[in-house]
Write an enzyme that holds these catalytic residues in place. Structure first.
Site, PDB file in Angstrom:
ATOM      1  N   TYR A  21      15.703   1.841 -14.677  1.00 62.29           N
ATOM      2  CA  TYR A  21      14.384   1.201 -14.620  1.00 62.29           C
ATOM      3  C   TYR A  21      14.276   0.106 -15.691  1.00 62.29           C
ATOM      4  O   TYR A  21      13.932  -1.045 -15.400  1.00 62.29           O
ATOM      5  CB  TYR A  21      13.299   2.263 -14.810  1.00 62.29           C
ATOM      6  N   LEU A  29       0.814  -1.227   0.000  1.00 68.21           N
ATOM      7  CA  LEU A  29       0.000   0.000   0.000  1.00 68.21           C
ATOM      8  C   LEU A  29       0.847   1.276   0.000  1.00 68.21           C
ATOM      9  O   LEU A  29       0.342   2.352   0.310  1.00 68.21           O
ATOM     10  CB  LEU A  29      -1.014   0.007   1.153  1.00 68.21           C
TER      11      LEU A  29
END
Ligand code: UDP
Length: 327
Positions: free
Chosen positions: A140, A33
């Protein structure tokens, strides 16, 4: 199937979870979360946990007798990956490798992975096919490519099949406006343009107007998040032990930054204040998918085949949830 979805409370994850449940699968969402939203998944499906907690994952795989993993949980800010590669290698590669190995030890034979068109770097040929050389231009993309390679090696050695889905630009929201895009910070073009249209931002800055493209701004292939989600459901159905699948997921049609701005103006009826700025580091001029392979092999086709249709859903979500999930 009994499926574990890491990062299932995030943007693409939550849309996929909804479709997996609708298709009758048993879904366990594993999400810390940090970027995901509790309200984006059915309460009964959610286990709050972190990828670094390998023992927790191990236990879930065993106790829930997981047959397949869909792995979304990752970091995805290109700029941050350049300044803080350690964070990206740790989460996107080290934790993912731990997860992969726990899958092996627990007999999970199917794995669907969120990969990216960033693994192609600056492509030599556009539209980009899956056999385009993968040469990322930022950390990334490097972490995503490295994990694709690990998947291929595992599938070569163990009774295990995988599908890497190379996303183009995920966009839009659930048609009923109940799920949508909520990042903090928001860096993606369509939500930023909508925020500029509604006055939540003073303007949108166009990152570069001197690209070798028809109007000088970057061209991207915007793919609706529900079309992307459906690719995961189909991939799970197609996986067999030893399968090494990789598909581009895009519409095959590109739109420039200025076309996105114009479309948002048309859909909202609002004027978007625009400023022209310099290029953003690491942005290739044009990224458009050749998505023939997934159409032919999985029978996938985008339902949202125009930018306007995609922006309409993003606008509906924004109007219903001007503060996103509001947590
Ligand atoms: N972009 C822009 N202004 C913004 C955000 C994005 O001009 O405030 C451009 C960006 O340079 C890229 C395109 O919009 O060409 C899509 O960017 P986004 O960050 O949404 O996705 P990316 O292509 O980086 O995955």
């Amino acid at each position: 199937m009994r499926i574990l979805v890491t990062g299932g409370a995030g943007y693409i994850g939550s849309h996929t979870v909804r479709q997996l449940l609708a298709a009758g699968h048993e879904v366990t969402v594993y999400d810390n979360l940090e970027a995901g939203h509790r309200a984006a998944v059915p309460a009964g499906s959610l286990v709050v946990g972190d990828l670094r907690d390998v023992d927790h994952l191990d236990q879930l795989l065993l106790v829930n007798r997981i047959e397949a993993v869909v792995h979304f949980a990752a970091l995805a800010y290109v700029g941050e990956s350049v300044t803080n590669p350690a964070k990206y290698y740790t989460t996107n590669l080290i934790y993912a490798l731990h997860l992969l190995d726990r899958c092996r030890r627990n007999g999970v034979q199917k794995f669907v992975f969120s990969s990216t068109c960033a693994t192609y770097g600056v492509p030599q040929t556009v539209p980009i096919a899956e056999d385009e050389p993968q040469a990322p231009v930022n950390p990334y993309g490097n972490t995503k490519l490295a994990f694709e390679r690990a998947l291929a090696d595992y599938a070569g050695a163990y009774p295990f099949g995988y599908c890497a889905l190379r996303y183009f630009n995920a966009s839009g929201a659930a048609e009923d406006g109940s799920l949508g895009e909520h990042h903090d910070p928001e860096t993606h073009l369509i939500p930023i343009v909508i925020q500029a249209a509604t006055g939540k931002r003073p303007h949108v800055e166009v990152f570069g107007t001197d690209y070798p493209t028809p109007d000088g701004t970057c061209v991207r292939d915007y793919i609706h998040v529900d079309d992307l989600a459906r690719a995961h459901v189909l991939a799970l159905g197609a996986l067999t032990p030893g399968a090494k699948l990789a598909y581009n997921v895009g519409t095959g049609r590109g739109y420039s930054v200025l076309e996105v701005i114009r479309t948002v103006e048309e859909v909202t009826g609002l004027k978007v204040p625009v400023k022209h700025g310099p290029r953003r580091a690491g942005d290739p001029p044009a990224l458009v998918a050749k998505a023939d392979k997934i159409r032919a092999e999985l029978g996938w086709a985008p339902k949202f085949d125009s930018l306007r249709a995609i922006v309409e859903t993003a606008w509906r979500w924004h109007k219903a949830h001007p503060n996103g999930y509001g947590e």
